[in-house]
Design a protein around this motif. Structure first.
Motif: not given
Length: 284
Positions: A167, A188, A190, A192, A202, A205, A207, A230
């Motif tokens: 993470k 998942s 993200s 940026y 951001r 996202q 997945d 994430n």
């Protein structure tokens, strides 16, 4: 990065490269470093001493009378050892595929920068086995690979890597070279983007089952955004050099899949532009 890793350097002939590699590791902060000059003694050393990571140069693999990679990977007690390949001359895509298939976890080109060493070690320690039945089953379920046969997926796994990220770890950062693309197997991420005013926005996202970083395969440019985990994630990773080889049907199938993905994204972007234009037209 865990500086307590126990590292074994295997460089048979080039003493200068061995000394530079060892010195760089010590400068970065690794203290538990050993060397073996003769590749045929590697397995004996690994069975006797604690070792988390092996850095071995290409010459020691090619010129040794012992198949070092096979000897390590065929020993049940050593199958989890991470292996970094150190090389000088550019590797052909076919060679890279074979080395990954033989158990190499990551690659490091000499001469190197400290950041290159850190990246190759991080790649190696994140590396997961692609032959585990559970892992294969997860990949088989992803829509991204639905166009492939079981045999295709097995071949693809032999020339690619699976890596885990914790993470908040960066998969890549904005401005880094784009040398590989990814499909999310678990978790998942993200995306940026740093704005002109210095703020971070951001953008999206992504997945399980979605791909990212594929523009690196189509153009020689740096990353235009950053990708951050994430949660704990597993990623399927394929090197740009392999994709650019065009030497097998699997590569062509992957590019066909990318063409479909790009087409879908363009359609969604066109719809968004039309919706925004319509909204603007209706607004007082």
């Amino acid at each position: 990065m865990d500086k307590h890793l126990s590292i074994l350097i295997v460089i048979q002939r080039d003493i200068a490269v061995r000394d530079v590699t060892k010195g760089t590791l010590r400068y970065i902060g690794y203290t538990n470093i050993n060397t073996v000059n003769d590749p045929k003694n590697v397995v004996e050393f690994l069975l006797r001493e604690k070792c988390d990571l092996i850095i071995i140069d290409y010459d020691s693999i090619e010129n040794s009378k012992t198949d070092v990679l096979s000897a390590v990977r065929s020993n049940p007690a050593l199958t989890t050892k991470r292996i970094v390949l150190l090389y000088k001359d550019d590797l052909e895509a076919g060679e890279l595929k074979q080395l990954y298939n033989d158990g190499v976890s990551s690659i490091l080109k000499f001469p190197f920068q400290m950041t290159d060493v850190q990246k190759s070690i991080a790649d190696a320690t994140r590396s997961e086995s692609s032959v585990v039945a559970e892992t294969y089953a997860k990949i088989r379920q992803l829509d991204f690979f639905s166009f492939m046969t079981d045999e295709d997926i097995v071949k693809l796994l032999r020339m690619s890597k699976l890596r885990r990220y914790k993470k908040d770890e960066f998969v890549f950062d904005e401005g880094e070279p784009g040398d590989r693309f990814y499909v999310i197997v678990d978790g998942s991420i993200s995306i940026y983007k740093e704005l002109e005013d210095g703020n971070i926005e951001r953008l999206a996202q992504l997945d399980r089952g979605e791909c990212f970083g594929e523009m690196a395969l189509l153009e020689d440019s740096t990353r235009s955004a950053r990708a951050v985990a994430n949660e704990e994630i597993m990623l399927f990773e394929l090197d740009k050099a392999i994709m650019n080889s065009y030497d097998d049907i699997i590569t062509l199938k992957l590019y066909k899949k990318f063409a479909y993905i790009f087409s879908e994204r363009l359609r969604r972007a066109d719809k968004k532009i039309r919706d925004l234009a319509l909204y603007s037209y209706k607004s007082p």
